[in-house]
Design an enzyme around this catalytic site. Structure first.
Site, PDB file in Angstrom:
ATOM      1  N   ASP A  11       7.309 -11.755   0.261  1.00 35.56           N
ATOM      2  CA  ASP A  11       6.799 -10.415   0.541  1.00 35.56           C
ATOM      3  C   ASP A  11       5.677 -10.530   1.561  1.00 35.56           C
ATOM      4  O   ASP A  11       5.120 -11.613   1.771  1.00 35.56           O
ATOM      5  CB  ASP A  11       6.286  -9.749  -0.744  1.00 35.56           C
ATOM      6  CG  ASP A  11       5.842  -8.303  -0.532  1.00 35.56           C
ATOM      7  OD1 ASP A  11       6.415  -7.624   0.347  1.00 35.56           O
ATOM      8  OD2 ASP A  11       4.925  -7.842  -1.232  1.00 35.56           O
ATOM      9  N   SER A  12       5.340  -9.419   2.159  1.00 31.95           N
ATOM     10  CA  SER A  12       4.217  -9.407   3.095  1.00 31.95           C
ATOM     11  C   SER A  12       2.901  -9.621   2.365  1.00 31.95           C
ATOM     12  O   SER A  12       1.922 -10.078   2.959  1.00 31.95           O
ATOM     13  CB  SER A  12       4.175  -8.070   3.850  1.00 31.95           C
ATOM     14  OG  SER A  12       4.030  -6.994   2.942  1.00 31.95           O
ATOM     15  N   TYR A  43       3.142  -5.024   7.231  1.00 35.33           N
ATOM     16  CA  TYR A  43       4.338  -4.939   8.063  1.00 35.33           C
ATOM     17  C   TYR A  43       4.610  -3.511   8.528  1.00 35.33           C
ATOM     18  O   TYR A  43       5.231  -3.291   9.558  1.00 35.33           O
ATOM     19  CB  TYR A  43       5.555  -5.413   7.263  1.00 35.33           C
ATOM     20  CG  TYR A  43       5.708  -6.907   7.138  1.00 35.33           C
ATOM     21  CD1 TYR A  43       4.782  -7.789   7.682  1.00 35.33           C
ATOM     22  CD2 TYR A  43       6.789  -7.451   6.461  1.00 35.33           C
ATOM     23  CE1 TYR A  43       4.925  -9.156   7.555  1.00 35.33           C
ATOM     24  CE2 TYR A  43       6.948  -8.819   6.327  1.00 35.33           C
ATOM     25  CZ  TYR A  43       6.017  -9.666   6.877  1.00 35.33           C
ATOM     26  OH  TYR A  43       6.173 -11.031   6.749  1.00 35.33           O
ATOM     27  N   CYS A  75      10.550  -6.994  -0.222  1.00 32.53           N
ATOM     28  CA  CYS A  75       9.779  -6.114   0.662  1.00 32.53           C
ATOM     29  C   CYS A  75      10.758  -5.168   1.336  1.00 32.53           C
ATOM     30  O   CYS A  75      11.690  -5.612   2.016  1.00 32.53           O
ATOM     31  CB  CYS A  75       9.040  -6.954   1.703  1.00 32.53           C
ATOM     32  SG  CYS A  75       8.211  -6.005   3.010  1.00 32.53           S
ATOM     33  N   ASN A  76      10.584  -3.867   1.120  1.00 31.80           N
ATOM     34  CA  ASN A  76      11.489  -2.883   1.706  1.00 31.80           C
ATOM     35  C   ASN A  76      11.467  -2.913   3.222  1.00 31.80           C
ATOM     36  O   ASN A  76      12.512  -2.856   3.873  1.00 31.80           O
ATOM     37  CB  ASN A  76      11.121  -1.475   1.216  1.00 31.80           C
ATOM     38  CG  ASN A  76      11.578  -1.201  -0.194  1.00 31.80           C
ATOM     39  OD1 ASN A  76      12.670  -0.715  -0.429  1.00 31.80           O
ATOM     40  ND2 ASN A  76      10.720  -1.518  -1.150  1.00 31.80           N
ATOM     41  N   THR A  77      10.273  -3.003   3.811  1.00 31.61           N
ATOM     42  CA  THR A  77      10.170  -2.980   5.273  1.00 31.61           C
ATOM     43  C   THR A  77      10.895  -4.181   5.878  1.00 31.61           C
ATOM     44  O   THR A  77      11.717  -4.036   6.795  1.00 31.61           O
ATOM     45  CB  THR A  77       8.694  -2.981   5.707  1.00 31.61           C
ATOM     46  OG1 THR A  77       8.026  -1.856   5.136  1.00 31.61           O
ATOM     47  CG2 THR A  77       8.586  -2.896   7.226  1.00 31.61           C
ATOM     48  N   CYS A 189       8.435   0.821  -1.483  1.00 30.26           N
ATOM     49  CA  CYS A 189       7.622  -0.325  -1.082  1.00 30.26           C
ATOM     50  C   CYS A 189       7.265  -1.033  -2.378  1.00 30.26           C
ATOM     51  O   CYS A 189       6.828  -0.372  -3.333  1.00 30.26           O
ATOM     52  CB  CYS A 189       6.358   0.111  -0.345  1.00 30.26           C
ATOM     53  SG  CYS A 189       5.192  -1.249  -0.017  1.00 30.26           S
ATOM     54  N   THR A 190       7.479  -2.339  -2.436  1.00 26.73           N
ATOM     55  CA  THR A 190       7.246  -3.047  -3.699  1.00 26.73           C
ATOM     56  C   THR A 190       5.784  -3.037  -4.121  1.00 26.73           C
ATOM     57  O   THR A 190       5.466  -3.308  -5.282  1.00 26.73           O
ATOM     58  CB  THR A 190       7.761  -4.496  -3.627  1.00 26.73           C
ATOM     59  OG1 THR A 190       7.215  -5.159  -2.482  1.00 26.73           O
ATOM     60  CG2 THR A 190       9.278  -4.526  -3.563  1.00 26.73           C
ATOM     61  N   HIS A 191       4.880  -2.716  -3.190  1.00 34.45           N
ATOM     62  CA  HIS A 191       3.467  -2.566  -3.567  1.00 34.45           C
ATOM     63  C   HIS A 191       3.231  -1.306  -4.414  1.00 34.45           C
ATOM     64  O   HIS A 191       2.333  -1.283  -5.264  1.00 34.45           O
ATOM     65  CB  HIS A 191       2.590  -2.441  -2.314  1.00 34.45           C
ATOM     66  CG  HIS A 191       2.265  -3.735  -1.651  1.00 34.45           C
ATOM     67  ND1 HIS A 191       3.141  -4.380  -0.815  1.00 34.45           N
ATOM     68  CD2 HIS A 191       1.151  -4.501  -1.677  1.00 34.45           C
ATOM     69  CE1 HIS A 191       2.580  -5.488  -0.362  1.00 34.45           C
ATOM     70  NE2 HIS A 191       1.364  -5.585  -0.870  1.00 34.45           N
TER      71      HIS A 191
END
Length: 264
Positions: A11-12, A43, A75-77, A189-191
């Site tokens: 992930d970012s 990202y 990470c979706n992006t 977004c996984t965040h």
């Protein structure tokens, strides 16, 4: 398959911990390496070319170093931009993360639901395709809320999170035409699931939040079904950023069974 071969979660930042939490429930014995590209965060504000080059380059190096049995781009992006490219260049099985538009469209009662993600995710053609395929006849309202990433990272560092700051990031979603009919919101977004309590306070307790962490974990479990797992060493996390800064997240990682933090 070497039974010591790990699953690599990338992930970012620390959003992928939401996926790790679900993965632990299904595959508690699986060795895991968590990779956070903190040097590249966020990202969502980068161009597609920047994200694609960075993600494919890093995952190529990580695959060579760690020899994972499977890589999850949590990470979706990164997934909406670089998943195809990474699959083209690596032989390792890759699981991506896509906005949970399909389940959200199926459960909305009003027919109006929202999509919260980064600005980069919002503008991807892949999201348009998901909307056409699964949300026909429904109204999907989108909002790129890059600021929520930093707020989620701060929360995991133990910093106080202001409900007002979260509300400021998402109010534009509700203010769109039809926004008052929102009853379901996709956290793309996984965040963002890390902020679900704050989002619920900011947007209303009747909102149903949908995200893909459980589905991603199920996909990983399916692809590794029948494989043996053993740990050659305790699970650990690596960062592309400064280790001293990364270590401020030690308590957050410990909650997910990771107590060793290293520099990549």
């Amino acid at each position: 398959m070497d039974k010591k071969s790990p699953i690599l979660l990338f992930d970012s930042g620390v959003g992928g911990l939401t996926v790790l939490g679900e993965l632990r429930k299904l595959l508690p014995d699986a060795p895991v390496i968590y990779a956070a590209d903190m040097a590249g965060l966020p990202y969502g504000a980068k161009s597609e070319a920047e994200v694609a080059a960075r993600v494919s380059g890093l995952l190529g190096r990580m695959a060579e170093r760690y020899q994972p049995r499977l890589i999850c781009i949590a990470c979706n992006t990164a997934s909406t931009i670089a998943l195809g490219m990474v699959r083209d260049v690596l032989e390792t099985p890759i699981v991506g993360t896509v906005p949970a538009i399909k389940p959200a469209a199926s459960i909305t009662r009003t027919g109006t639901f929202g999509l919260l993600g980064t600005e980069a995710t919002m503008r991807q053609a892949y999201v348009d395709e998901l909307e056409r395929e699964f949300a026909s006849g429904k109204r999907l309202l989108r909002l790129g809320a890059n600021g929520l990433v930093a707020i989620a990272e701060a929360k995991l560092r133990g910093e106080e999170v202001s409900i007002g700051a979260v509300a400021d990031e998402v109010k534009a979603l509700v203010l769109q035409p039809g926004g008052r009919e929102l009853d379901t919101v996709v956290l793309a977004c996984t965040h963002f699931p890390l902020l679900e309590p704050e989002l619920r306070e900011a947007m209303g307790k009747d909102i149903t939040f949908v995200h893909g962490a459980q589905g991603i974990a199920q996909r990983i479990a399916y692809l590794t079904k029948g494989q043996e797992f053993t740990r050659a060493r305790p699970d650990f996390a690596v960062t592309t950023g400064e280790l001293e800064d990364f270590e401020k997240l030690d308590r957050a990682f410990a909650n997910y069974g990771i107590e060793i933090l290293e520099k990549f």
